[in-house]
Scaffold this motif. Structure first.
Motif, PDB file in Angstrom:
ATOM      1  N   PHE A 264      -4.787 -11.263  -6.955  1.00  0.00           N
ATOM      2  CA  PHE A 264      -4.401 -11.045  -5.722  1.00  0.00           C
ATOM      3  C   PHE A 264      -4.053  -9.629  -5.641  1.00  0.00           C
ATOM      4  O   PHE A 264      -4.299  -8.873  -4.704  1.00  0.00           O
ATOM      5  CB  PHE A 264      -2.754 -12.085  -5.391  1.00  0.00           C
ATOM      6  N   PHE A 265      -3.514  -9.055  -6.502  1.00  0.00           N
ATOM      7  CA  PHE A 265      -3.115  -7.591  -6.743  1.00  0.00           C
ATOM      8  C   PHE A 265      -4.425  -6.845  -6.895  1.00  0.00           C
ATOM      9  O   PHE A 265      -4.549  -5.682  -6.241  1.00  0.00           O
ATOM     10  CB  PHE A 265      -1.897  -7.201  -7.754  1.00  0.00           C
ATOM     11  N   ILE A 266      -5.366  -7.426  -7.667  1.00  0.00           N
ATOM     12  CA  ILE A 266      -6.545  -6.685  -7.575  1.00  0.00           C
ATOM     13  C   ILE A 266      -7.301  -6.445  -6.319  1.00  0.00           C
ATOM     14  O   ILE A 266      -7.607  -5.317  -5.980  1.00  0.00           O
ATOM     15  CB  ILE A 266      -7.633  -7.205  -8.557  1.00  0.00           C
ATOM     16  N   GLU A 267      -7.122  -7.441  -5.469  1.00  0.00           N
ATOM     17  CA  GLU A 267      -7.678  -7.664  -4.161  1.00  0.00           C
ATOM     18  C   GLU A 267      -6.936  -6.497  -3.333  1.00  0.00           C
ATOM     19  O   GLU A 267      -7.455  -5.946  -2.605  1.00  0.00           O
ATOM     20  CB  GLU A 267      -7.664  -8.839  -3.527  1.00  0.00           C
ATOM     21  N   CYS A 268      -5.540  -6.363  -3.273  1.00  0.00           N
ATOM     22  CA  CYS A 268      -4.770  -5.404  -2.848  1.00  0.00           C
ATOM     23  C   CYS A 268      -5.285  -4.010  -3.069  1.00  0.00           C
ATOM     24  O   CYS A 268      -5.449  -3.032  -2.259  1.00  0.00           O
ATOM     25  CB  CYS A 268      -3.426  -5.563  -3.271  1.00  0.00           C
ATOM     26  N   PHE A 269      -5.566  -3.686  -4.275  1.00  0.00           N
ATOM     27  CA  PHE A 269      -6.055  -2.331  -4.696  1.00  0.00           C
ATOM     28  C   PHE A 269      -7.291  -2.271  -4.404  1.00  0.00           C
ATOM     29  O   PHE A 269      -7.637  -1.037  -3.887  1.00  0.00           O
ATOM     30  CB  PHE A 269      -5.812  -2.404  -6.423  1.00  0.00           C
ATOM     31  N   ASN A 270      -8.204  -3.176  -4.287  1.00  0.00           N
ATOM     32  CA  ASN A 270      -9.634  -3.021  -3.877  1.00  0.00           C
ATOM     33  C   ASN A 270      -9.465  -2.582  -2.292  1.00  0.00           C
ATOM     34  O   ASN A 270     -10.468  -1.633  -2.013  1.00  0.00           O
ATOM     35  CB  ASN A 270     -10.248  -4.288  -3.988  1.00  0.00           C
ATOM     36  N   GLU A 271      -8.631  -3.011  -1.506  1.00  0.00           N
ATOM     37  CA  GLU A 271      -8.649  -2.643   0.010  1.00  0.00           C
ATOM     38  C   GLU A 271      -8.011  -1.188  -0.011  1.00  0.00           C
ATOM     39  O   GLU A 271      -8.263  -0.713   1.135  1.00  0.00           O
ATOM     40  CB  GLU A 271      -7.612  -3.554   0.638  1.00  0.00           C
TER      41      GLU A 271
ATOM     42  N   ALA B  38       0.914  -1.025   0.004  1.00  0.00           N
ATOM     43  CA  ALA B  38      -0.155  -0.032   0.097  1.00  0.00           C
ATOM     44  C   ALA B  38       0.823   1.126  -0.008  1.00  0.00           C
ATOM     45  O   ALA B  38       0.523   2.131  -0.609  1.00  0.00           O
ATOM     46  CB  ALA B  38      -0.894   0.004   1.322  1.00  0.00           C
ATOM     47  N   GLU B  39       1.925   1.169   0.900  1.00  0.00           N
ATOM     48  CA  GLU B  39       2.882   2.538   0.871  1.00  0.00           C
ATOM     49  C   GLU B  39       3.587   2.353  -0.274  1.00  0.00           C
ATOM     50  O   GLU B  39       3.804   3.613  -1.068  1.00  0.00           O
ATOM     51  CB  GLU B  39       3.810   2.157   2.044  1.00  0.00           C
ATOM     52  N   PHE B  40       4.304   1.557  -1.034  1.00  0.00           N
ATOM     53  CA  PHE B  40       4.860   1.391  -2.166  1.00  0.00           C
ATOM     54  C   PHE B  40       4.075   1.723  -3.315  1.00  0.00           C
ATOM     55  O   PHE B  40       4.577   2.580  -4.121  1.00  0.00           O
ATOM     56  CB  PHE B  40       5.354  -0.140  -2.543  1.00  0.00           C
ATOM     57  N   SER B  41       2.858   1.503  -3.563  1.00  0.00           N
ATOM     58  CA  SER B  41       1.841   1.560  -4.600  1.00  0.00           C
ATOM     59  C   SER B  41       1.548   3.136  -4.629  1.00  0.00           C
ATOM     60  O   SER B  41       0.938   3.557  -5.636  1.00  0.00           O
ATOM     61  CB  SER B  41       0.628   1.006  -4.656  1.00  0.00           C
ATOM     62  N   LYS B  42       1.553   3.799  -3.619  1.00  0.00           N
ATOM     63  CA  LYS B  42       1.110   5.274  -3.673  1.00  0.00           C
ATOM     64  C   LYS B  42       2.181   6.092  -4.398  1.00  0.00           C
ATOM     65  O   LYS B  42       1.524   7.124  -4.819  1.00  0.00           O
ATOM     66  CB  LYS B  42       1.320   5.694  -2.236  1.00  0.00           C
TER      67      LYS B  42
END
Length: 295
Positions: free
Chosen positions: A118-125, A98-102
């Motif tokens: 899996f990454f879609i789920e991470c972005f959904n959150e 989450a910190e990296f993707s900002k």
């Protein structure tokens, strides 16, 4: 858990990119585009490492990939090679990601289905949701391709295309992008099409089939890795289908790759039964699932 920039790490240890190549070698057929970026030492390659920066340097100096969890390319498009997403299914990774993707604006996630999910789920959150998800079958060719069942007529010619052919190929390329690539509601302009085609003609293998001097079908690679190439851009004008033109073009590229001891992969929409049937006749086998998510 850290996201280590490969180019920055390589400035401290010259063996970083050979280590990355070693890590992805068994999975390269699933991530040829990523392998291509690694081969060119892109500044947007990151190593997902289970440990601290000091642990990473120690691991790299000992020529070990033991604590490598995955490799990603992230510059609006996220490409990935993560053999076991279960190792990332923890709060430590999600917090780090989450910190990296900002620092990045995601437009697309492209790769093996379970990891893309899996990454879609991470972005959904994070409250970031894709507006379109397209599922594909991953297919690979690891043996000599089967030749087309019919020869070309005397009016037909296959030509290796160069940047000088950009203008005459533009219409075929645009039709291909609209039919196979563009997300729903996304307009493909001539300018965008020309930019994409320029990169293909400069950096990839591209062949077109000409009938009476007019291009009616095309095929190209869209990525070349270490031991694999990825086939794409396959399109035949509707008026010229059922003449085995696509088969001839694919066969041309496949034989060229086998001469250089490389294998080929491609992904095709799950419901595109005519294309799947053609690829199987040529010698491609289903080898997994692939997903592209657009944001």
């Amino acid at each position: 858990m850290e996201f280590i920039n490969a180019v920055q790490a390589a400035s401290k240890n010259a063996e970083i990119f050979p280590l990355i190549e070693k890590f992805i070698f068994p999975y390269e057929h699933t991530c040829v585009q990523l392998a291509s970026h690694i081969r060119h030492k892109s500044p947007d390659i990151y190593i997902i490492f289970n440990g601290t920066n000091s642990d990473f340097l120690e691991s790299a100096n000992s020529n070990s990939t033991e604590n490598f969890l995955g490799i990603i390319f992230f510059d609006k498009t996220l490409l990935h090679c993560i053999p076991d997403t279960q190792l990332l299914a923890c709060e430590a990774f999600k917090t780090s990601f989450a910190e990296f993707s900002k620092k990045h604006q995601v437009k697309c996630i492209n790769g093996q289905k379970n990891t893309t999910d899996f990454f879609i789920e991470c972005f959904n959150e994070q409250g970031i949701h894709p507006f379109q998800i397209i599922n594909y079958k991953l297919m690979t060719l690891q043996k000599e391709p089967l030749a087309p069942p019919e020869t070309l007529s005397c009016d037909d010619e296959i030509k290796r295309c160069t940047i000088d052919d950009e203008e005459i190929l533009l219409d075929l390329q645009k039709k291909y992008l609209i039919k196979e690539v563009a997300p729903n509601g996304k307009e493909i302009t001539n300018l965008q099409c020309a930019a994409t085609l320029t990169q293909i003609l400069k950096n990839q293998l591209c062949y077109a089939l000409f009938t009476d001097g007019e291009p009616v079908a095309k095929a190209n690679t869209n990525a070349i890795g270490f031991n694999w190439g990825q086939l794409g851009g396959i399109y035949t004008h509707p008026l010229y289908r059922k003449n085995y033109y696509a088969w001839h073009l694919i066969y041309k590229i496949c034989t060229r790759f086998f001469t250089s001891q490389k294998k080929l992969s491609l992904f095709v929409k799950e419901n595109n039964n005519p294309a799947i049937s053609l690829y199987k006749k040529i010698g491609f086998c289903e080898n997994g699932r692939h997903t592209i998510a657009y944001f």
